[in-house]
Design a protein around this motif. Structure first.
Motif, PDB file in Angstrom:
ATOM      1  N   VAL A 179      -8.206  27.041  -4.442  1.00 23.87           N
ATOM      2  CA  VAL A 179      -7.255  26.637  -3.408  1.00 23.87           C
ATOM      3  C   VAL A 179      -6.443  25.450  -3.922  1.00 23.87           C
ATOM      4  O   VAL A 179      -6.943  24.620  -4.681  1.00 23.87           O
ATOM      5  CB  VAL A 179      -7.982  26.264  -2.092  1.00 23.87           C
ATOM      6  CG1 VAL A 179      -8.852  25.032  -2.265  1.00 23.87           C
ATOM      7  CG2 VAL A 179      -7.003  26.073  -0.955  1.00 23.87           C
ATOM      8  N   THR A 180      -5.168  25.403  -3.523  1.00 24.80           N
ATOM      9  CA  THR A 180      -4.276  24.295  -3.882  1.00 24.80           C
ATOM     10  C   THR A 180      -3.731  23.674  -2.607  1.00 24.80           C
ATOM     11  O   THR A 180      -3.193  24.384  -1.756  1.00 24.80           O
ATOM     12  CB  THR A 180      -3.107  24.790  -4.756  1.00 24.80           C
ATOM     13  OG1 THR A 180      -3.631  25.329  -5.981  1.00 24.80           O
ATOM     14  CG2 THR A 180      -2.162  23.643  -5.098  1.00 24.80           C
ATOM     15  N   LEU A 181      -3.858  22.371  -2.480  1.00 26.18           N
ATOM     16  CA  LEU A 181      -3.348  21.635  -1.329  1.00 26.18           C
ATOM     17  C   LEU A 181      -2.290  20.656  -1.824  1.00 26.18           C
ATOM     18  O   LEU A 181      -2.536  19.896  -2.767  1.00 26.18           O
ATOM     19  CB  LEU A 181      -4.474  20.885  -0.621  1.00 26.18           C
ATOM     20  CG  LEU A 181      -5.691  21.711  -0.173  1.00 26.18           C
ATOM     21  CD1 LEU A 181      -6.747  20.807   0.453  1.00 26.18           C
ATOM     22  CD2 LEU A 181      -5.268  22.806   0.784  1.00 26.18           C
ATOM     23  N   THR A 182      -1.123  20.672  -1.191  1.00 27.77           N
ATOM     24  CA  THR A 182      -0.020  19.812  -1.598  1.00 27.77           C
ATOM     25  C   THR A 182       0.360  18.881  -0.463  1.00 27.77           C
ATOM     26  O   THR A 182       0.413  19.294   0.704  1.00 27.77           O
ATOM     27  CB  THR A 182       1.208  20.659  -1.999  1.00 27.77           C
ATOM     28  OG1 THR A 182       0.817  21.581  -3.021  1.00 27.77           O
ATOM     29  CG2 THR A 182       2.339  19.776  -2.532  1.00 27.77           C
ATOM     30  N   ALA A 183       0.613  17.613  -0.800  1.00 24.54           N
ATOM     31  CA  ALA A 183       1.017  16.639   0.204  1.00 24.54           C
ATOM     32  C   ALA A 183       2.348  17.050   0.836  1.00 24.54           C
ATOM     33  O   ALA A 183       3.152  17.747   0.218  1.00 24.54           O
ATOM     34  CB  ALA A 183       1.145  15.254  -0.432  1.00 24.54           C
ATOM     35  N   TYR A 184       2.584  16.602   2.063  1.00 26.62           N
ATOM     36  CA  TYR A 184       3.793  16.989   2.807  1.00 26.62           C
ATOM     37  C   TYR A 184       5.063  16.635   2.051  1.00 26.62           C
ATOM     38  O   TYR A 184       6.034  17.397   2.054  1.00 26.62           O
ATOM     39  CB  TYR A 184       3.793  16.297   4.172  1.00 26.62           C
ATOM     40  CG  TYR A 184       4.963  16.676   5.051  1.00 26.62           C
ATOM     41  CD1 TYR A 184       4.998  17.902   5.703  1.00 26.62           C
ATOM     42  CD2 TYR A 184       6.039  15.800   5.210  1.00 26.62           C
ATOM     43  CE1 TYR A 184       6.071  18.257   6.508  1.00 26.62           C
ATOM     44  CE2 TYR A 184       7.119  16.142   6.007  1.00 26.62           C
ATOM     45  CZ  TYR A 184       7.130  17.369   6.653  1.00 26.62           C
ATOM     46  OH  TYR A 184       8.194  17.709   7.430  1.00 26.62           O
ATOM     47  N   ASP A 185       5.068  15.471   1.368  1.00 28.07           N
ATOM     48  CA  ASP A 185       6.259  15.060   0.629  1.00 28.07           C
ATOM     49  C   ASP A 185       6.322  15.671  -0.765  1.00 28.07           C
ATOM     50  O   ASP A 185       7.262  15.425  -1.524  1.00 28.07           O
ATOM     51  CB  ASP A 185       6.340  13.528   0.539  1.00 28.07           C
ATOM     52  CG  ASP A 185       5.154  12.910  -0.209  1.00 28.07           C
ATOM     53  OD1 ASP A 185       4.304  13.670  -0.732  1.00 28.07           O
ATOM     54  OD2 ASP A 185       5.067  11.667  -0.248  1.00 28.07           O
ATOM     55  N   GLY A 186       5.318  16.480  -1.111  1.00 30.21           N
ATOM     56  CA  GLY A 186       5.338  17.179  -2.391  1.00 30.21           C
ATOM     57  C   GLY A 186       5.058  16.318  -3.593  1.00 30.21           C
ATOM     58  O   GLY A 186       5.242  16.755  -4.727  1.00 30.21           O
ATOM     59  N   ARG A 187       4.553  15.100  -3.377  1.00 34.72           N
ATOM     60  CA  ARG A 187       4.346  14.206  -4.514  1.00 34.72           C
ATOM     61  C   ARG A 187       3.002  14.458  -5.208  1.00 34.72           C
ATOM     62  O   ARG A 187       2.895  14.331  -6.425  1.00 34.72           O
ATOM     63  CB  ARG A 187       4.408  12.749  -4.049  1.00 34.72           C
ATOM     64  CG  ARG A 187       4.278  11.743  -5.193  1.00 34.72           C
ATOM     65  CD  ARG A 187       4.408  10.313  -4.703  1.00 34.72           C
ATOM     66  NE  ARG A 187       4.254   9.360  -5.796  1.00 34.72           N
ATOM     67  CZ  ARG A 187       4.213   8.044  -5.651  1.00 34.72           C
ATOM     68  NH1 ARG A 187       4.328   7.510  -4.429  1.00 34.72           N
ATOM     69  NH2 ARG A 187       4.069   7.260  -6.697  1.00 34.72           N
ATOM     70  N   TYR A 188       1.990  14.795  -4.425  1.00 34.76           N
ATOM     71  CA  TYR A 188       0.658  14.979  -4.995  1.00 34.76           C
ATOM     72  C   TYR A 188       0.117  16.367  -4.678  1.00 34.76           C
ATOM     73  O   TYR A 188       0.511  16.995  -3.687  1.00 34.76           O
ATOM     74  CB  TYR A 188      -0.321  13.928  -4.463  1.00 34.76           C
ATOM     75  CG  TYR A 188       0.060  12.513  -4.805  1.00 34.76           C
ATOM     76  CD1 TYR A 188       0.013  12.064  -6.128  1.00 34.76           C
ATOM     77  CD2 TYR A 188       0.464  11.629  -3.815  1.00 34.76           C
ATOM     78  CE1 TYR A 188       0.375  10.764  -6.442  1.00 34.76           C
ATOM     79  CE2 TYR A 188       0.820  10.326  -4.123  1.00 34.76           C
ATOM     80  CZ  TYR A 188       0.772   9.893  -5.439  1.00 34.76           C
ATOM     81  OH  TYR A 188       1.129   8.616  -5.751  1.00 34.76           O
ATOM     82  N   ARG A 189      -0.808  16.795  -5.519  1.00 37.14           N
ATOM     83  CA  ARG A 189      -1.421  18.106  -5.343  1.00 37.14           C
ATOM     84  C   ARG A 189      -2.896  18.028  -5.755  1.00 37.14           C
ATOM     85  O   ARG A 189      -3.234  17.406  -6.760  1.00 37.14           O
ATOM     86  CB  ARG A 189      -0.679  19.140  -6.189  1.00 37.14           C
ATOM     87  CG  ARG A 189      -1.310  20.516  -6.246  1.00 37.14           C
ATOM     88  CD  ARG A 189      -0.414  21.508  -6.971  1.00 37.14           C
ATOM     89  NE  ARG A 189       0.764  21.830  -6.164  1.00 37.14           N
ATOM     90  CZ  ARG A 189       1.752  22.611  -6.570  1.00 37.14           C
ATOM     91  NH1 ARG A 189       1.714  23.104  -7.801  1.00 37.14           N
ATOM     92  NH2 ARG A 189       2.767  22.878  -5.774  1.00 37.14           N
ATOM     93  N   ILE A 190      -3.742  18.668  -4.954  1.00 37.17           N
ATOM     94  CA  ILE A 190      -5.165  18.750  -5.254  1.00 37.17           C
ATOM     95  C   ILE A 190      -5.534  20.218  -5.416  1.00 37.17           C
ATOM     96  O   ILE A 190      -5.144  21.060  -4.603  1.00 37.17           O
ATOM     97  CB  ILE A 190      -6.029  18.151  -4.113  1.00 37.17           C
ATOM     98  CG1 ILE A 190      -5.684  16.674  -3.874  1.00 37.17           C
ATOM     99  CG2 ILE A 190      -7.519  18.302  -4.418  1.00 37.17           C
ATOM    100  CD1 ILE A 190      -6.232  15.731  -4.904  1.00 37.17           C
ATOM    101  N   GLN A 191      -6.288  20.521  -6.461  1.00 37.35           N
ATOM    102  CA  GLN A 191      -6.741  21.893  -6.668  1.00 37.35           C
ATOM    103  C   GLN A 191      -8.259  21.942  -6.735  1.00 37.35           C
ATOM    104  O   GLN A 191      -8.890  21.109  -7.390  1.00 37.35           O
ATOM    105  CB  GLN A 191      -6.178  22.468  -7.971  1.00 37.35           C
ATOM    106  CG  GLN A 191      -4.688  22.750  -7.936  1.00 37.35           C
ATOM    107  CD  GLN A 191      -4.190  23.390  -9.208  1.00 37.35           C
ATOM    108  OE1 GLN A 191      -4.861  23.371 -10.234  1.00 37.35           O
ATOM    109  NE2 GLN A 191      -3.001  23.972  -9.166  1.00 37.35           N
TER     110      GLN A 191
END
Length: 208
Positions: A85-97
């Protein structure tokens, strides 16, 4: 931070690398200083290791809690194949996988597949048979530990060959796959400016 497995050393002595007890007064100061430095850094490394382990456990729990919340609210489960699963911050700056990698081995049916493939090659005899034989031989080569590369063998299944015996061999390969375990990874990324490129926020000391 003391090592619980460390044996008792009499006061006024230190143990050398051969296990001999040496009076501290007989040890050079530079050796004592080196000893203290190594132990201090190892203790800090163990503390950092514990923090990273706690971060991984906490991150996995929080990611799973969010997945459960999303599934409950929208009735749409998150996560792709094998639980990635990939989760991306609302502003698109950070991403967690969250990535789950399985360890695969083949059982005895792989040998059946190899024999079926060999029959195909002998039957075809002409055309691209030599090239395919070289590809197959490469796929079934073992490494220094005597293991066959799962990637190379599974790559054979991507060949667009419609022959019935070949397809039966590919089915035998699929049936021979056994999952022996899995590892779960947390990967953290930061977007490079406004581009579509992402750079990892490394949790590996060698990459810092």
């Amino acid at each position: 931070m003391s090592n619980p497995e460390q044996k008792h050393i009499p006061e006024g002595y230190m143990e050398d690398q051969s296990g001999r007890l040496v009076p501290i007064e007989k040890i050079k100061q530079i050796d004592l200083t080196r000893h203290d430095l190594v132990n201090a850094l190892v203790n800090k490394a163990r503390e950092a290791q514990e923090l990273l382990a706690k971060f991984k456990v906490d991150a996995l729990q929080e990611i799973q809690s969010f997945i459960d919340l999303s599934a409950m609210e929208y009735d749409i489960p998150l996560g792709g194949k094998k639980g990635n699963v990939t989760l991306t911050a609302y502003d698109g700056r950070y991403r967690i996988q969250r990535q789950i990698a399985e360890s695969l081995v083949f059982d005895e049916r792989l040998q059946v597949a190899k024999e079926l493939i060999d029959k195909c090659i002998h039957r075809w005899a002409e055309g691209s048979a030599d090239e395919i034989k070289a590809l197959v031989d490469h796929a079934f080569q073992v490494d220094k530990e005597g293991k066959i590369s799962t990637g190379r063998v599974l790559g054979l299944r991507r060949l667009d060959i419609k022959d019935d015996e070949w397809l039966k061999a590919m089915e035998a390969i699929a049936d021979s796959i056994q999952v022996t375990g899995s590892k779960t990874y947390i990967r953290v990324y930061e977007r490079v400016g406004q581009s579509e490129n992402w750079k990892p926020i490394s949790l590996d000391i060698a990459a810092l």
